[in-house]
Motif scaffolding. Sequence first.
Motif, PDB file in Angstrom:
ATOM      1  N   GLN A  92      40.230  79.709  44.786  1.00 20.73           N
ATOM      2  CA  GLN A  92      40.185  78.467  44.015  1.00 20.73           C
ATOM      3  C   GLN A  92      40.041  78.704  42.511  1.00 20.73           C
ATOM      4  O   GLN A  92      40.182  77.759  41.729  1.00 20.73           O
ATOM      5  CB  GLN A  92      39.025  77.587  44.505  1.00 20.73           C
ATOM      6  CG  GLN A  92      39.186  77.047  45.917  1.00 20.73           C
ATOM      7  CD  GLN A  92      40.351  76.084  46.066  1.00 20.73           C
ATOM      8  OE1 GLN A  92      40.871  75.552  45.082  1.00 20.73           O
ATOM      9  NE2 GLN A  92      40.779  75.856  47.297  1.00 20.73           N
ATOM     10  N   GLN A 110      44.773  81.103  41.120  1.00 20.74           N
ATOM     11  CA  GLN A 110      45.804  80.099  41.384  1.00 20.74           C
ATOM     12  C   GLN A 110      47.045  80.341  40.527  1.00 20.74           C
ATOM     13  O   GLN A 110      48.175  80.293  41.014  1.00 20.74           O
ATOM     14  CB  GLN A 110      45.245  78.697  41.099  1.00 20.74           C
ATOM     15  CG  GLN A 110      44.088  78.284  41.984  1.00 20.74           C
ATOM     16  CD  GLN A 110      44.526  77.556  43.232  1.00 20.74           C
ATOM     17  OE1 GLN A 110      45.462  76.775  43.200  1.00 20.74           O
ATOM     18  NE2 GLN A 110      43.854  77.811  44.334  1.00 20.74           N
ATOM     19  N   THR A 155      44.562  76.644  51.858  1.00 26.74           N
ATOM     20  CA  THR A 155      44.537  77.049  50.447  1.00 26.74           C
ATOM     21  C   THR A 155      45.783  77.845  50.084  1.00 26.74           C
ATOM     22  O   THR A 155      46.382  77.634  49.017  1.00 26.74           O
ATOM     23  CB  THR A 155      43.280  77.884  50.150  1.00 26.74           C
ATOM     24  OG1 THR A 155      42.115  77.097  50.430  1.00 26.74           O
ATOM     25  CG2 THR A 155      43.241  78.306  48.686  1.00 26.74           C
ATOM     26  N   ASN A 172      48.658  75.492  49.805  1.00 28.12           N
ATOM     27  CA  ASN A 172      48.584  74.726  48.556  1.00 28.12           C
ATOM     28  C   ASN A 172      49.072  75.550  47.370  1.00 28.12           C
ATOM     29  O   ASN A 172      49.731  75.027  46.463  1.00 28.12           O
ATOM     30  CB  ASN A 172      47.148  74.257  48.309  1.00 28.12           C
ATOM     31  CG  ASN A 172      46.730  73.148  49.255  1.00 28.12           C
ATOM     32  OD1 ASN A 172      47.571  72.447  49.815  1.00 28.12           O
ATOM     33  ND2 ASN A 172      45.433  72.982  49.445  1.00 28.12           N
ATOM     34  N   THR A 228      52.816  75.535  47.122  1.00 28.23           N
ATOM     35  CA  THR A 228      53.459  74.295  46.674  1.00 28.23           C
ATOM     36  C   THR A 228      53.240  74.008  45.191  1.00 28.23           C
ATOM     37  O   THR A 228      53.722  72.994  44.682  1.00 28.23           O
ATOM     38  CB  THR A 228      52.923  73.105  47.488  1.00 28.23           C
ATOM     39  OG1 THR A 228      51.492  73.011  47.330  1.00 28.23           O
ATOM     40  CG2 THR A 228      53.246  73.285  48.966  1.00 28.23           C
ATOM     41  N   GLN A 229      52.523  74.874  44.521  1.00 28.63           N
ATOM     42  CA  GLN A 229      52.271  74.644  43.090  1.00 28.63           C
ATOM     43  C   GLN A 229      53.519  74.923  42.267  1.00 28.63           C
ATOM     44  O   GLN A 229      54.314  75.772  42.602  1.00 28.63           O
ATOM     45  CB  GLN A 229      51.123  75.544  42.611  1.00 28.63           C
ATOM     46  CG  GLN A 229      49.763  75.101  43.127  1.00 28.63           C
ATOM     47  CD  GLN A 229      48.641  75.963  42.589  1.00 28.63           C
ATOM     48  OE1 GLN A 229      48.864  76.911  41.838  1.00 28.63           O
ATOM     49  NE2 GLN A 229      47.413  75.638  42.974  1.00 28.63           N
TER      50      GLN A 229
END
Length: 254
Positions: free
Chosen positions: A64, A69, A247, A250, A253-254
């Motif tokens: 996170q 990220q 996670t 996710n 998909t950024q």
Amino acid sequence: MTEPHCHVRSISMPTRSHPITVEIEKILRTLRTSELSTRLKSETINVHLAGLIEAYNCIEDLLQLPLTQQGMSSRCHEKWIEDELNESVRLLDVCSTAKDVLLQMKDQAQDLQTVLRSRGSEADKQQKVRAYLCFRKKMNKNINKCLGELKRMDTTSVPTSLVSQDQHQEMVIKVVKEVREITISFFHTLLSFISSPALKPKSRKWSLVSKFIHNGKKGLEALETSIKDLETGLQCLFKRLIEFRVTLLNICTQ
């Protein structure tokens, strides 16, 4: 086709000094030094399980981080994320199987305890014990299949080399790899532990069923207590494995 170029970001704070990194390294050291064997009590397995859950908590915090990220969302990490997603599905399947086995064992043990405590005939008790032992035998076949899958997972290699020389991303990948390997080892030990023989008679003069009726009550009570603790821990680990997978998805998909 040329490889995607990965931009190396400068890190203002050394990776090793980050509190999350320090914490997960501490947990991993503990897990390494307390390596499980197949001859353990449920209490020891529960302690190891708790440490494993903490490791996944730290991985979640690590993933996170904005630094993680940003780095993991680059194209050069797509293959690694894809491989880890595939492995996460396999771990979830194994964890689900372990939970189902424990639930069935608990139900069977409770039913058998009820019969052994009742004033029923010796013949009825013997019939119930035989049914329980048959259940354990069938259950062990399913566990052996699961152990075979774990062995295949243990030989599966998820590439850890990166196009990027970013130390932070390298650290994240190595940590995830080590926790995955420890998880595989844990499930192997857990499944071996719960598939141990229901009873090992010391004398050939007594039949297995008769000996179970006379000496099995205390063992069933201990088994039920052990299962309850393991069930709680496995449910928590299952949730952490799902969080880890979500996670990663996710990040994709950024």
